[in-house]
Design an enzyme around this catalytic site. Structure first.
Site, PDB file in Angstrom:
ATOM      1  N   GLU A  52       0.793  -1.222   0.000  1.00 38.28           N
ATOM      2  CA  GLU A  52       0.000   0.000   0.000  1.00 38.28           C
ATOM      3  C   GLU A  52       0.830   1.280   0.000  1.00 38.28           C
ATOM      4  O   GLU A  52       0.276   2.358  -0.080  1.00 38.28           O
ATOM      5  CB  GLU A  52      -0.951  -0.027   1.201  1.00 38.28           C
ATOM      6  CG  GLU A  52      -1.730  -1.338   1.234  1.00 38.28           C
ATOM      7  CD  GLU A  52      -3.049  -1.303   1.963  1.00 38.28           C
ATOM      8  OE1 GLU A  52      -4.043  -1.780   1.401  1.00 38.28           O
ATOM      9  OE2 GLU A  52      -3.081  -0.789   3.095  1.00 38.28           O
ATOM     10  N   ALA A  53       2.153   1.135   0.105  1.00 37.50           N
ATOM     11  CA  ALA A  53       3.006   2.325   0.013  1.00 37.50           C
ATOM     12  C   ALA A  53       3.716   2.291  -1.329  1.00 37.50           C
ATOM     13  O   ALA A  53       4.192   1.236  -1.759  1.00 37.50           O
ATOM     14  CB  ALA A  53       4.029   2.342   1.146  1.00 37.50           C
ATOM     15  N   LYS A  81       2.205  10.772   0.111  1.00 42.11           N
ATOM     16  CA  LYS A  81       3.439  10.300   0.742  1.00 42.11           C
ATOM     17  C   LYS A  81       4.606  11.125   0.217  1.00 42.11           C
ATOM     18  O   LYS A  81       4.902  11.089  -0.982  1.00 42.11           O
ATOM     19  CB  LYS A  81       3.634   8.810   0.406  1.00 42.11           C
ATOM     20  CG  LYS A  81       4.968   8.256   0.853  1.00 42.11           C
ATOM     21  CD  LYS A  81       5.129   6.790   0.493  1.00 42.11           C
ATOM     22  CE  LYS A  81       6.543   6.317   0.817  1.00 42.11           C
ATOM     23  NZ  LYS A  81       6.803   4.950   0.363  1.00 42.11           N
ATOM     24  N   GLU A 345      11.552   0.093   1.226  1.00 44.38           N
ATOM     25  CA  GLU A 345      11.517   1.301   0.402  1.00 44.38           C
ATOM     26  C   GLU A 345      10.357   1.258  -0.611  1.00 44.38           C
ATOM     27  O   GLU A 345      10.390   1.946  -1.627  1.00 44.38           O
ATOM     28  CB  GLU A 345      12.860   1.507  -0.308  1.00 44.38           C
ATOM     29  CG  GLU A 345      13.971   2.026   0.612  1.00 44.38           C
ATOM     30  CD  GLU A 345      13.838   3.524   0.947  1.00 44.38           C
ATOM     31  OE1 GLU A 345      12.982   4.205   0.378  1.00 44.38           O
ATOM     32  OE2 GLU A 345      14.629   3.988   1.800  1.00 44.38           O
ATOM     33  N   THR A 347       9.217  -0.792  -2.975  1.00 40.41           N
ATOM     34  CA  THR A 347       9.699  -0.873  -4.352  1.00 40.41           C
ATOM     35  C   THR A 347       9.020  -1.935  -5.223  1.00 40.41           C
ATOM     36  O   THR A 347       9.244  -1.956  -6.440  1.00 40.41           O
ATOM     37  CB  THR A 347      11.217  -1.142  -4.350  1.00 40.41           C
ATOM     38  OG1 THR A 347      11.511  -2.098  -3.327  1.00 40.41           O
ATOM     39  CG2 THR A 347      11.987   0.114  -4.112  1.00 40.41           C
ATOM     40  N   ILE A 349       5.876  -2.531  -6.254  1.00 39.07           N
ATOM     41  CA  ILE A 349       4.967  -2.063  -7.311  1.00 39.07           C
ATOM     42  C   ILE A 349       5.766  -1.251  -8.347  1.00 39.07           C
ATOM     43  O   ILE A 349       5.488  -1.310  -9.545  1.00 39.07           O
ATOM     44  CB  ILE A 349       3.794  -1.263  -6.700  1.00 39.07           C
ATOM     45  CG1 ILE A 349       2.931  -2.213  -5.850  1.00 39.07           C
ATOM     46  CG2 ILE A 349       2.941  -0.610  -7.783  1.00 39.07           C
ATOM     47  CD1 ILE A 349       1.861  -1.547  -5.008  1.00 39.07           C
TER      48      ILE A 349
HETATM   49  C1  LIG Z   1       4.315  -8.088   3.717  1.00 38.88           C
HETATM   50  C2  LIG Z   1       4.330  -7.396   2.396  1.00 38.88           C
HETATM   51  C3  LIG Z   1       4.261  -6.007   2.339  1.00 38.88           C
HETATM   52  C4  LIG Z   1       4.304  -5.355   1.097  1.00 38.88           C
HETATM   53  N1  LIG Z   1       4.291  -3.982   1.053  1.00 38.88           N
HETATM   54  C5  LIG Z   1       4.458  -3.362  -0.139  1.00 38.88           C
HETATM   55  C6  LIG Z   1       4.476  -1.944  -0.231  1.00 38.88           C
HETATM   56  O1  LIG Z   1       4.301  -1.240   0.750  1.00 38.88           O
HETATM   57  N2  LIG Z   1       4.684  -1.388  -1.450  1.00 38.88           N
HETATM   58  C7  LIG Z   1       4.855  -2.150  -2.578  1.00 38.88           C
HETATM   59  O2  LIG Z   1       5.093  -1.586  -3.654  1.00 38.88           O
HETATM   60  N3  LIG Z   1       4.770  -3.472  -2.527  1.00 38.88           N
HETATM   61  C8  LIG Z   1       4.583  -4.112  -1.345  1.00 38.88           C
HETATM   62  N4  LIG Z   1       4.494  -5.467  -1.307  1.00 38.88           N
HETATM   63  C9  LIG Z   1       4.469  -6.217  -2.558  1.00 38.88           C
HETATM   64  C10 LIG Z   1       3.073  -6.115  -3.191  1.00 38.88           C
HETATM   65  O3  LIG Z   1       2.113  -6.635  -2.304  1.00 38.88           O
HETATM   66  C11 LIG Z   1       3.029  -6.888  -4.499  1.00 38.88           C
HETATM   67  O4  LIG Z   1       4.116  -6.520  -5.306  1.00 38.88           O
HETATM   68  C12 LIG Z   1       1.781  -6.551  -5.277  1.00 38.88           C
HETATM   69  O5  LIG Z   1       0.649  -6.710  -4.486  1.00 38.88           O
HETATM   70  C13 LIG Z   1       1.661  -7.429  -6.493  1.00 38.88           C
HETATM   71  O6  LIG Z   1       1.325  -8.739  -6.135  1.00 38.88           O
HETATM   72  P1  LIG Z   1       0.977  -9.747  -7.305  1.00 38.88           P
HETATM   73  O7  LIG Z   1      -0.138  -9.175  -8.093  1.00 38.88           O
HETATM   74  O8  LIG Z   1       2.227 -10.058  -8.044  1.00 38.88           O
HETATM   75  O9  LIG Z   1       0.514 -11.081  -6.550  1.00 38.88           O
HETATM   76  P2  LIG Z   1      -0.852 -11.445  -5.773  1.00 38.88           P
HETATM   77  O10 LIG Z   1      -1.504 -10.275  -5.153  1.00 38.88           O
HETATM   78  O11 LIG Z   1      -0.497 -12.600  -4.896  1.00 38.88           O
HETATM   79  O12 LIG Z   1      -1.829 -11.942  -6.924  1.00 38.88           O
HETATM   80  C14 LIG Z   1      -1.719 -13.226  -7.481  1.00 38.88           C
HETATM   81  C15 LIG Z   1      -2.946 -13.494  -8.346  1.00 38.88           C
HETATM   82  O13 LIG Z   1      -2.777 -14.725  -9.005  1.00 38.88           O
HETATM   83  C16 LIG Z   1      -3.969 -15.472  -8.895  1.00 38.88           C
HETATM   84  N5  LIG Z   1      -3.636 -16.907  -9.011  1.00 38.88           N
HETATM   85  C17 LIG Z   1      -2.661 -17.562  -8.350  1.00 38.88           C
HETATM   86  N6  LIG Z   1      -2.676 -18.869  -8.702  1.00 38.88           N
HETATM   87  C18 LIG Z   1      -3.663 -19.006  -9.612  1.00 38.88           C
HETATM   88  C19 LIG Z   1      -4.182 -20.111 -10.349  1.00 38.88           C
HETATM   89  N7  LIG Z   1      -3.697 -21.346 -10.192  1.00 38.88           N
HETATM   90  N8  LIG Z   1      -5.205 -19.888 -11.194  1.00 38.88           N
HETATM   91  C20 LIG Z   1      -5.741 -18.653 -11.345  1.00 38.88           C
HETATM   92  N9  LIG Z   1      -5.292 -17.569 -10.674  1.00 38.88           N
HETATM   93  C21 LIG Z   1      -4.265 -17.756  -9.821  1.00 38.88           C
HETATM   94  C22 LIG Z   1      -4.531 -15.087  -7.540  1.00 38.88           C
HETATM   95  O14 LIG Z   1      -5.896 -15.403  -7.438  1.00 38.88           O
HETATM   96  C23 LIG Z   1      -4.269 -13.595  -7.580  1.00 38.88           C
HETATM   97  O15 LIG Z   1      -5.291 -12.953  -8.312  1.00 38.88           O
HETATM   98  C24 LIG Z   1       4.409  -6.124  -0.087  1.00 38.88           C
HETATM   99  C25 LIG Z   1       4.435  -7.525  -0.020  1.00 38.88           C
HETATM  100  C26 LIG Z   1       4.404  -8.161   1.206  1.00 38.88           C
HETATM  101  C27 LIG Z   1       4.450  -9.654   1.256  1.00 38.88           C
END
Ligand SMILES: Cc1cc2nc3c(=O)[nH]c(=O)nc-3n(C[C@H](O)[C@H](O)[C@H](O)COP(=O)(O)OP(=O)(O)OC[C@H]3O[C@@H](n4cnc5c(N)ncnc54)[C@H](O)[C@@H]3O)c2cc1C
Length: 503
Positions: A52-53, A81, A345, A347, A349
């Site tokens: 969320e940051a 921010k 930091e 990073t 997103i």
């Molecule tokens: C503790 C923590 C704090 C964070 N804080 C920050 C922050 O402050 N700032 C920042 O920039 N980033 C932060 N991040 C990182 C950020 O959360 C991610 O980079 C961002 O949310 C992108 O996630 P994603 O879309 O790659 O994965 P996810 O949100 O995990 O999405 C994965 C998707 O794939 C789908 N999927 C998975 N398997 C299947 C399947 N077999 N079939 C169909 N669909 C499937 C799921 O349903 C979901 O829709 C943080 C991460 C963590 C762990």
């Protein structure tokens, strides 16, 4: 991949922040071309729900899609921010802010910090932070949108958002669907690879559909469904440099007016974040499971939260590092599927944005081959490594004594790229900027100064100015910044003016 492939059909697997940002950007880029884009997500599995940051690059990303800052602030309950406040990283009562902006003003093309360090070495103890508009706005909870035509360097600062990740995902989703992206809500349960070259051939869905595409984008999160589980691309593990491997997170009631900065508060074996939105606070603790157990980390986090929590805390385990090849054959991993560096930091997103930007450039033709894949993999590996080094710096320079983790981090042998940078700065304040750095020189200065890492000398061109002259110039800079901050509205007033914030 030997010959160029024509891309007529792209399939994105995953509907988290990275999947929908990718769908939004590609559907915008290729809206006048006959490219079919499909996104497969599983509503049963859900998304990671944190993240969320952000950093200012996000604002450039959504403005290309036609969203204004105010559109996104309103749609995502976001706050502004100006930087990150690091509390306790040099000991319990220490604090400094890493702003998105500059420190001071260059004189005769010599960067400001050399003048500052000359005075500091001769006994002046004015804080470096006094010369940053971004820091002083953040510290006083003030905010205005920076001028697009700043009068001088002292006026230069930037800003990002703290947003509700689910609402931002929805914004990107609605945009993508209105641009013609097909959505399939089903789970991918099997991935077939071609016998000849190991590229992805077919995705099998639980709704019985079989999906094929020219290019597959893996946004399936930590599991890396296509890039790792199916293709076994391999992962470069950086745990030797970054010891934190677990996080716990919970949302809570907003007790105070939201501050325009993320808080990263160092704790016994990790650090706790506070990310204020218009309607709630995001909290989390990142820690090393080698030095503290989850129950202790959880209770530390909960004890530090004012106000009631809104749900059961969740926990996340991770391995810091990156996929060895983010682009492997006909599959590109973006987001958590491509790697993860702890959120110190903010990073992750930003790395999603840079990956999307490169892909849209490569696909402009739209055809791709091994050359594009190699260039993409090289650039992404460099960006990850530069961010990795910047995060390690915070740990390397820490001044805490309350757990062996902090001592371990101080003793750590850091990557050569980082130690070369630190040596150059220590010697005479030289700031080495490597290709593919997301963070500029002033960000490095903020961390060096905030963690008491000062150079032994400075650029000799500064010697021709007397200390008295320099002091006068620097006093004028401080006065200019103070006057701007004094005459500026509060962050809460800004939110009330532009959003439904009642605060
Ligand atoms: C503790 C923590 C704090 C964070 N804080 C920050 C922050 O402050 N700032 C920042 O920039 N980033 C932060 N991040 C990182 C950020 O959360 C991610 O980079 C961002 O949310 C992108 O996630 P994603 O879309 O790659 O994965 P996810 O949100 O995990 O999405 C994965 C998707 O794939 C789908 N999927 C998975 N398997 C299947 C399947 N077999 N079939 C169909 N669909 C499937 C799921 O349903 C979901 O829709 C943080 C991460 C963590 C762990």
């Amino acid at each position: 991949m030997t010959k160029k492939q024509h891309v007529k059909k792209i399939v994105i697997v995953g509907g988290g922040t990275s999947g929908w940002m990718t769908a939004a950007a590609l559907s915008n880029q290729f809206k006048n071309q006959a490219i079919e884009i499909t996104l497969i997500e599983s509503s049963q599995m859900g998304t990671i729900g944190v993240g969320e940051a952000t950093i200012p690059t996000l604002r450039r990303f959504y403005s290309k899609l036609g969203f204004s800052d105010i559109d996104v602030l309103k749609a995502t309950n976001a706050t502004c921010k100006l930087g990150i406040e690091f509390k306790g990283w040099s000991g319990d009562n220490s604090s400094f802010i890493h702003p998105f902006g500059l420190f001071g003003q260059a004189v005769n093309h010599v960067p400001f910090h050399h003048y500052f360090h000359k005075l500091k070495l001769s006994g002046d103890n004015t804080p470096f932070a006094n010369y940053s508009l971004g820091v002083n706005l953040a510290k006083d909870n003030k905010f205005f949108q920076p001028s697009l035509t700043p009068k001088n360097q002292l006026d230069i600062f930037d800003w990002a958002l703290h947003f509700d990740a689910a609402l931002f995902g929805k914004l990107m989703r609605d945009y993508s669907i209105s641009n013609g992206v097909n959505l399939i809500d089903s789970k991918v349960y099997q991935v077939d690879l071609a016998k000849i070259d190991g590229a992805i051939e077919t995705l099998h869905l639980e709704n019985t559909e079989k999906i094929t595409a020219d290019l597959y984008i893996d946004c399936s999160g930590f599991r890396g469904l296509l890039i790792e589980q199916a293709m076994q691309t391999g992962y470069e593990d950086w745990s030797q440099y970054l010891v934190c491997d677990t996080a716990v997170a919970v949302q809570s009631e907003l007790i105070h007016s939201p501050v325009p900065r993320t808080i990263a508060h160092a704790q016994k074996a990790g650090w706790q974040w506070q990310i204020p939105l218009q309607n709630r606070m995001g909290n989390g603790m990142v820690f090393s499971s080698k030095f503290i157990d989850k129950d202790e980390a959880m209770s530390t986090m909960l004890n530090n939260i004012e106000g009631k929590t809104y749900q059961e805390p969740r926990s996340f385990s991770f391995t810091p590092g990156r996929r060895k090849k983010a682009w492997n054959k006909n599959c590109i991993a973006i987001g958590l599927a491509s790697g993860f560096l702890e959120p110190l930091e903010s990073t992750s997103i930003a790395l999603v944005e840079t990956a999307i930007e490169k892909i849209t450039q490569f696909l402009e033709e739209p055809e791709y081959g091994q050359e594009e894949a190699d260039k993409f993999n090289y650039a992404m590996s460099q960006e990850y490594e530069r961010v990795r080094d910047f995060i390690i710096l915070h740990y390397k320079l820490n001044g805490r004594t309350d757990s062996p983790m902090w001592q371990y981090c101080r003793d750590l042998e850091v990557p050569q790229t980082l130690s070369d940078k630190m040596k150059a700065f220590k010697n005479n304040g030289e700031l080495v900027r490597l290709p593919w750095e997301i963070f500029g020189n002033d960000s490095w200065l903020a961390i060096y100064d905030g963690l008491n890492f000062s150079p032994n000398s400075f650029d000799s061109r500064v010697d021709k100015f007397s200390n008295m002259f320099l002091k006068e110039q620097l006093n004028l800079m401080q006065a200019g910044i103070k006057s701007t901050v004094d005459n500026c509205q509060t962050h809460a007033e800004f939110l009330k003016q532009h959003c439904d914030f009642k605060g």
